[in-house]
Design a protein around this motif. Structure first.
Motif, PDB file in Angstrom:
ATOM      1  N   ASN A  28      61.573  38.842  47.043  1.00 25.14           N
ATOM      2  CA  ASN A  28      60.163  38.586  46.736  1.00 25.14           C
ATOM      3  C   ASN A  28      59.515  37.662  47.764  1.00 25.14           C
ATOM      4  OD1 ASN A  28      57.856  39.019  45.166  1.00 25.14           O
ATOM      5  ND2 ASN A  28      58.206  37.132  43.978  1.00 25.14           N
ATOM      6  N   ILE A  29      59.858  37.862  49.033  1.00 22.12           N
ATOM      7  CA  ILE A  29      59.279  37.077  50.121  1.00 22.12           C
ATOM      8  C   ILE A  29      58.149  37.881  50.754  1.00 22.12           C
ATOM      9  CG2 ILE A  29      59.732  36.064  52.392  1.00 22.12           C
ATOM     10  CD1 ILE A  29      62.587  35.533  51.482  1.00 22.12           C
ATOM     11  N   SER A  30      56.978  37.277  50.805  1.00 17.07           N
ATOM     12  CA  SER A  30      55.803  37.965  51.330  1.00 17.07           C
ATOM     13  C   SER A  30      55.916  38.112  52.849  1.00 17.07           C
ATOM     14  CB  SER A  30      54.534  37.179  50.979  1.00 17.07           C
ATOM     15  OG  SER A  30      53.419  37.679  51.689  1.00 17.07           O
ATOM     16  N   ARG A  31      55.834  39.344  53.297  1.00 15.86           N
ATOM     17  CA  ARG A  31      55.872  39.576  54.747  1.00 15.86           C
ATOM     18  C   ARG A  31      54.617  39.025  55.418  1.00 15.86           C
ATOM     19  NH1 ARG A  31      56.759  45.819  54.892  1.00 15.86           N
ATOM     20  NH2 ARG A  31      56.709  45.785  52.617  1.00 15.86           N
ATOM     21  N   ASN A  32      53.508  39.062  54.696  1.00 17.25           N
ATOM     22  CA  ASN A  32      52.275  38.478  55.234  1.00 17.25           C
ATOM     23  C   ASN A  32      52.436  36.974  55.470  1.00 17.25           C
ATOM     24  OD1 ASN A  32      51.080  40.965  55.123  1.00 17.25           O
ATOM     25  ND2 ASN A  32      49.960  40.572  53.219  1.00 17.25           N
ATOM     26  N   GLU A  33      53.065  36.285  54.513  1.00 15.14           N
ATOM     27  CA  GLU A  33      53.273  34.842  54.665  1.00 15.14           C
ATOM     28  C   GLU A  33      54.212  34.548  55.834  1.00 15.14           C
ATOM     29  OE1 GLU A  33      54.119  32.291  51.354  1.00 15.14           O
ATOM     30  OE2 GLU A  33      53.133  33.649  49.946  1.00 15.14           O
ATOM     31  N   VAL A  34      55.256  35.345  55.973  1.00 15.64           N
ATOM     32  CA  VAL A  34      56.180  35.147  57.100  1.00 15.64           C
ATOM     33  C   VAL A  34      55.436  35.335  58.417  1.00 15.64           C
ATOM     34  CG1 VAL A  34      58.239  36.045  58.250  1.00 15.64           C
ATOM     35  CG2 VAL A  34      58.202  35.833  55.763  1.00 15.64           C
ATOM     36  N   SER A  35      54.583  36.355  58.499  1.00 16.04           N
ATOM     37  CA  SER A  35      53.815  36.612  59.707  1.00 16.04           C
ATOM     38  C   SER A  35      52.893  35.438  60.034  1.00 16.04           C
ATOM     39  CB  SER A  35      52.992  37.890  59.537  1.00 16.04           C
ATOM     40  OG  SER A  35      52.126  38.090  60.623  1.00 16.04           O
ATOM     41  N   PHE A  60      60.454  30.423  50.989  1.00 14.64           N
ATOM     42  CA  PHE A  60      61.393  30.752  52.061  1.00 14.64           C
ATOM     43  C   PHE A  60      61.298  29.689  53.164  1.00 14.64           C
ATOM     44  CE2 PHE A  60      57.365  32.695  53.118  1.00 14.64           C
ATOM     45  CZ  PHE A  60      57.197  32.372  54.461  1.00 14.64           C
ATOM     46  N   GLU A  61      62.310  29.681  53.999  1.00 10.05           N
ATOM     47  CA  GLU A  61      62.309  28.880  55.221  1.00 10.05           C
ATOM     48  C   GLU A  61      62.523  29.813  56.407  1.00 10.05           C
ATOM     49  OE1 GLU A  61      64.244  24.554  54.043  1.00 10.05           O
ATOM     50  OE2 GLU A  61      65.594  26.221  54.563  1.00 10.05           O
ATOM     51  N   ILE A  62      61.917  29.457  57.538  1.00 12.70           N
ATOM     52  CA  ILE A  62      62.160  30.173  58.791  1.00 12.70           C
ATOM     53  C   ILE A  62      63.069  29.284  59.640  1.00 12.70           C
ATOM     54  CG2 ILE A  62      61.150  31.122  60.883  1.00 12.70           C
ATOM     55  CD1 ILE A  62      58.618  31.687  59.332  1.00 12.70           C
ATOM     56  N   ILE A  63      64.286  29.742  59.851  1.00  9.22           N
ATOM     57  CA  ILE A  63      65.258  28.966  60.624  1.00  9.22           C
ATOM     58  C   ILE A  63      65.185  29.412  62.077  1.00  9.22           C
ATOM     59  CG2 ILE A  63      67.674  28.274  60.821  1.00  9.22           C
ATOM     60  CD1 ILE A  63      68.006  29.325  57.909  1.00  9.22           C
ATOM     61  N   LEU A  64      65.039  28.448  62.958  1.00  6.58           N
ATOM     62  CA  LEU A  64      64.952  28.733  64.394  1.00  6.58           C
ATOM     63  C   LEU A  64      66.227  28.248  65.071  1.00  6.58           C
ATOM     64  CD1 LEU A  64      63.283  29.746  66.787  1.00  6.58           C
ATOM     65  CD2 LEU A  64      62.243  27.466  66.944  1.00  6.58           C
ATOM     66  N   TYR A  65      66.934  29.174  65.728  1.00  6.65           N
ATOM     67  CA  TYR A  65      68.180  28.867  66.430  1.00  6.65           C
ATOM     68  C   TYR A  65      67.953  28.866  67.942  1.00  6.65           C
ATOM     69  CZ  TYR A  65      70.242  30.456  61.955  1.00  6.65           C
ATOM     70  OH  TYR A  65      70.557  30.639  60.626  1.00  6.65           O
ATOM     71  N   ASP A  66      69.028  28.516  68.650  1.00 14.62           N
ATOM     72  CA  ASP A  66      69.106  28.647  70.114  1.00 14.62           C
ATOM     73  C   ASP A  66      67.943  27.932  70.810  1.00 14.62           C
ATOM     74  OD1 ASP A  66      69.799  29.266  72.642  1.00 14.62           O
ATOM     75  OD2 ASP A  66      69.741  31.432  72.415  1.00 14.62           O
ATOM     76  N   CYS A  68      53.229  32.286  59.077  1.00 15.84           N
ATOM     77  CA  CYS A  68      54.016  31.107  59.456  1.00 15.84           C
ATOM     78  C   CYS A  68      54.525  31.221  60.890  1.00 15.84           C
ATOM     79  CB  CYS A  68      55.189  30.927  58.498  1.00 15.84           C
ATOM     80  SG  CYS A  68      54.712  30.346  56.853  1.00 15.84           S
ATOM     81  N   LEU A  69      54.970  32.409  61.280  1.00 17.18           N
ATOM     82  CA  LEU A  69      55.415  32.600  62.652  1.00 17.18           C
ATOM     83  C   LEU A  69      54.275  32.353  63.638  1.00 17.18           C
ATOM     84  CD1 LEU A  69      57.659  35.790  62.275  1.00 17.18           C
ATOM     85  CD2 LEU A  69      58.436  33.500  62.900  1.00 17.18           C
ATOM     86  N   GLY A 107      54.786  22.746  55.285  1.00 17.11           N
ATOM     87  CA  GLY A 107      53.894  23.493  54.410  1.00 17.11           C
ATOM     88  C   GLY A 107      53.110  24.555  55.146  1.00 17.11           C
ATOM     89  N   LEU A 108      52.871  24.317  56.435  1.00 14.96           N
ATOM     90  CA  LEU A 108      52.105  25.257  57.243  1.00 14.96           C
ATOM     91  C   LEU A 108      53.000  26.283  57.928  1.00 14.96           C
ATOM     92  CD1 LEU A 108      49.129  25.740  58.169  1.00 14.96           C
ATOM     93  CD2 LEU A 108      49.688  24.386  60.204  1.00 14.96           C
ATOM     94  N   THR A 109      54.182  25.852  58.353  1.00 13.79           N
ATOM     95  CA  THR A 109      55.027  26.703  59.184  1.00 13.79           C
ATOM     96  C   THR A 109      56.298  27.192  58.496  1.00 13.79           C
ATOM     97  OG1 THR A 109      56.261  24.799  60.062  1.00 13.79           O
ATOM     98  CG2 THR A 109      54.241  25.448  61.223  1.00 13.79           C
ATOM     99  N   ALA A 110      56.755  26.515  57.428  1.00 12.48           N
ATOM    100  CA  ALA A 110      58.020  26.828  56.742  1.00 12.48           C
ATOM    101  C   ALA A 110      59.207  26.735  57.695  1.00 12.48           C
ATOM    102  CB  ALA A 110      57.972  28.219  56.106  1.00 12.48           C
ATOM    103  N   LEU A 111      59.031  25.992  58.798  1.00  9.89           N
ATOM    104  CA  LEU A 111      60.064  25.938  59.825  1.00  9.89           C
ATOM    105  C   LEU A 111      61.159  24.941  59.463  1.00  9.89           C
ATOM    106  CD1 LEU A 111      61.067  26.765  62.661  1.00  9.89           C
ATOM    107  CD2 LEU A 111      59.712  24.886  63.587  1.00  9.89           C
ATOM    108  N   ARG A 112      62.408  25.353  59.706  1.00  4.79           N
ATOM    109  CA  ARG A 112      63.553  24.464  59.571  1.00  4.79           C
ATOM    110  C   ARG A 112      64.463  24.633  60.790  1.00  4.79           C
ATOM    111  NH1 ARG A 112      67.751  23.670  54.471  1.00  4.79           N
ATOM    112  NH2 ARG A 112      69.105  22.148  55.493  1.00  4.79           N
ATOM    113  N   ILE A 113      64.782  23.516  61.394  1.00  5.75           N
ATOM    114  CA  ILE A 113      65.683  23.511  62.552  1.00  5.75           C
ATOM    115  C   ILE A 113      66.951  22.780  62.146  1.00  5.75           C
ATOM    116  CG2 ILE A 113      66.020  22.660  64.910  1.00  5.75           C
ATOM    117  CD1 ILE A 113      63.010  23.027  65.317  1.00  5.75           C
ATOM    118  N   PRO A 114      68.113  23.393  62.308  1.00  2.69           N
ATOM    119  CA  PRO A 114      69.364  22.740  61.909  1.00  2.69           C
ATOM    120  C   PRO A 114      69.543  21.383  62.588  1.00  2.69           C
ATOM    121  CG  PRO A 114      69.743  25.043  62.433  1.00  2.69           C
ATOM    122  CD  PRO A 114      68.349  24.747  62.838  1.00  2.69           C
TER     123      PRO A 114
END
Length: 609
Positions: free
Chosen positions: A361-368, A415-421, A370-371, A324-331
């Protein structure tokens, strides 16, 4: 060792030549026995407990026992001799052909080594000579000197880019690292190397099949019912293919290491070390060996995909309840071998793809935001490792449908933020986290004395080095870094920083960073990459929101340290009670600023102000 398809075909021919003719010749020996009317049949001996084979030779008349035994020995000896000779000849031929192929492979390897080494040596010599001429020339004006130096930077960067691209492997990795050193290298170098983040050489599907068979002991088709020969993406050390498990039918992403890496990495590391040591020798004002040492210490960890699987699993477990805070998803990791990693297949768009974000319709502010939460959690939270390669190619934004977002009363981000590598992680010592937290709180509070104190604690920075270090770590002009860090960077400030780097500040900066602990350099790299991501998103929040989030995590780290110290005294001691209240009040003030900003942002979005 990688073998070409031609070499594999020759080995198949050798096998057939070394084995099939033997059986054919033995069959001919049997035919010769028939021509002599020789047959064998079992007969009982005088001892009933066993049997023996007795040869009966029929050539029209019965022969005596001695003649029979004599001819039998002659025939058997002749047949045995021919068989042994045939086997010996086949074995010698096979062995000779095998060693011929080995010599051929050694020759091919020597040729490739020579080509790779020559590219490096020639490019380095040209760059050294280019810089020597420009730096040794007297110009009429400073503008003419800066123009000539800028052109020299560009020529050498393009020359180096071609070599890195041709040699591939760890050279691509090094180019990616250099492209992220925007606080250290001229823009002509960093911008030239940006394509290396996405455009890497592709290994052939034949070499991928051979590696899979060698490491797994089975063919690709035995594990996967589908395997796309065209990779989804190619990085410096590996490439990723989309596949489907034969047993379960699940779609997966298969990360396979480039087969040629094992052959050339020891050589490439030595060549890289020689080049950087040459830079140190001929240009002592540009010490670069620290970059080689960092590459040397991390490359073999990144090449072990079982370590990457471990880091990914541990990070996924920690962030599981923080979505809920980070929207992070790791495979999810399915299984891993040292050179093969299989994870669940999840895809999305790059975070700097502004059109994609706006279309969904993904908020760039929200992505920023969460990152900021993701990477500040990693840097400032004890027990959590830091992902040290968060460039845009290792992140993806995946839109979520309403059903994936949960019930209306607990609906999170769309949205989800997917982190690879996950190959490059680092553990940050607790003392360093604490000093680093206090440094940033001093920066945010414009406390120059505190900034100097804690910069010395976590990075060993002296008072003379501090102005330069403050600019490098904040990405701002020194006066802005110590007074107004939360304001946006103006065009005049950017011009002033570029002019300072081109005006002779760069050698001092490189020398400064060469003496900083490696873990601090990696934190600097992570900070710079996340700052670049935030700038690419073009959010309307400005730097204030990012620094407020950082202050929240710094305050939490300092609060935990204060409470740890207070717990050493009795709970009934008035000093402890007063200290607990003071520590909590400092932490509460930091948290309140963030909450107030969030509420303001929410009203702004609702009212479309």
């Amino acid at each position: 060792m990688f073998r070409s398809p031609l070499s594999t075909f020759r080995r198949t021919q050798l096998f057939c030549y070394a084995h099939l003719p033997v059986r054919w010749r033995l069959l001919n020996q049997c035919q010769s026995f028939k021509r002599l009317h020789i047959r064998s049949q079992p007969q009982k001996s005088t001892h009933e407990s066993n049997f023996q084979w007795r040869w009966v030779i029929e050539n029209g008349s019965r022969q005596s026992g001695r003649a029979k035994q004599f001819k039998e020995r002659v025939v058997l000896k002749s047949a045995t001799g021919k068989a042994v000779a045939t086997l010996s000849l086949a074995g010698a031929t096979g062995a000779g052909s095998y060693f011929y192929n080995e010599l051929e492979d050694m020759f091919n390897h020597a040729v490739m080594v020579s080509e790779r080494s020559t590219r490096i040596v020639v490019a380095a010599a040209k760059c050294f000579d280019d810089y020597r001429q420009v730096l040794g020339t007297k110009f009429d004006t400073e503008e003419a000197r800066q123009k000539a130096l800028s052109e020299c930077h560009k020529r050498c960067a393009e020359r180096t880019y071609k070599v890195l691209e041709a040699n591939a492997g760890i050279y691509i990795k090094m180019g990616q690292h250099l492209s992220a050193l925007t606080y250290l290298l001229p823009p002509e170098w960093t911008t030239t190397f940006i394509p290396l983040q996405d455009q890497c050489p592709v290994s052939s599907i034949e070499s991928i099949r051979e590696l899979f068979l060698k490491d797994m002991g089975v063919e690709l088709e035995e594990v996967f019912s589908e395997f796309d020969p065209v990779p989804l993406g190619t990085a410096s050390l590996a490439q990723v293919h989309k596949a489907r498990f034969r047993e379960t039918g699940d779609e997966v992403a298969v990360k396979i290491q480039h087969p040629s890496l094992a052959e050339f990495i020891p050589l490439d590391l030595k060549l890289t070390g020689l080049v950087f040591s040459a830079i140190d020798r001929f240009f002592p004002e540009y010490p670069m060996m620290w970059l080689y040492h960092e590459l040397d210490s991390s490359i073999f960890v990144e090449l072990d995909f079982t370590k990457e699987a471990q880091y990914a699993t541990e990070t996924k477990a920690y962030f599981q309840d923080k979505k809920g805070l980070t929207a992070l998803r790791i495979p999810t990791v399915k299984w891993a071998k040292p050179r093969i990693l299989v994870m669940e297949y999840i895809t999305g768009a790059r975070p700097d793809d502004i059109k994609f974000l706006d279309a969904h319709n993904i908020s760039r502010n929200e992505v920023s935001v969460c990152l900021s939460h993701i990477f500040n959690t990693m840097i400032f939270t004890p027990g959590v490792r830091v992902h040290c390669d968060p460039h845009a190619g290792n992140l993806a934004i995946r839109p979520l449908s309403k059903s994936e977002r949960g019930p209306w009363y607990n609906r999170g981000h769309n949205f989800e933020i997917i982190l690879y590598d996950h190959g490059l992680y680092r553990d940050v010592p607790l003392d360093l986290r604490r000093s680093y937290s206090k440094f940033w709180l001093s920066v945010i509070d414009s406390d120059e004395a505190g900034m100097r104190k804690y910069a010395k604690e976590f990075a060993g920075i002296s008072d003379d080095q501090f102005p330069l270090f403050a600019s490098a770590i904040t990405g701002r002009d020194y006066h802005a870094a110590k007074s107004s860090i939360m304001t946006r960077k103006s065009k005049d400030e950017m011009k002033k920083m570029v002019a300072a780097l081109q005006g002779g500040l760069m050698p001092s900066l490189i020398k400064l960073l060469s003496g900083v602990p490696p873990i601090v350099l990696l934190i600097l790299k992570t900070n710079d990459l996340t700052r670049a991501l935030d700038e690419c998103l073009q959010s309307t929040l400005g730097p204030e929101r990012t620094f407020l989030i950082m202050a929240q995590y710094c305050a939490r780290t300092v609060y935990a340290e204060d409470r740890e110290k207070l717990q050493q005294t009795s709970i009934f001691n008035p000093k402890r009670i007063i200290g607990e209240v003071e520590a909590f009040w400092k932490f509460f003030k930091r948290q309140s600023k963030v909450k107030f900003f969030d509420v303001t942002l929410w009203f702004t979005d609702i009212l479309h102000i």
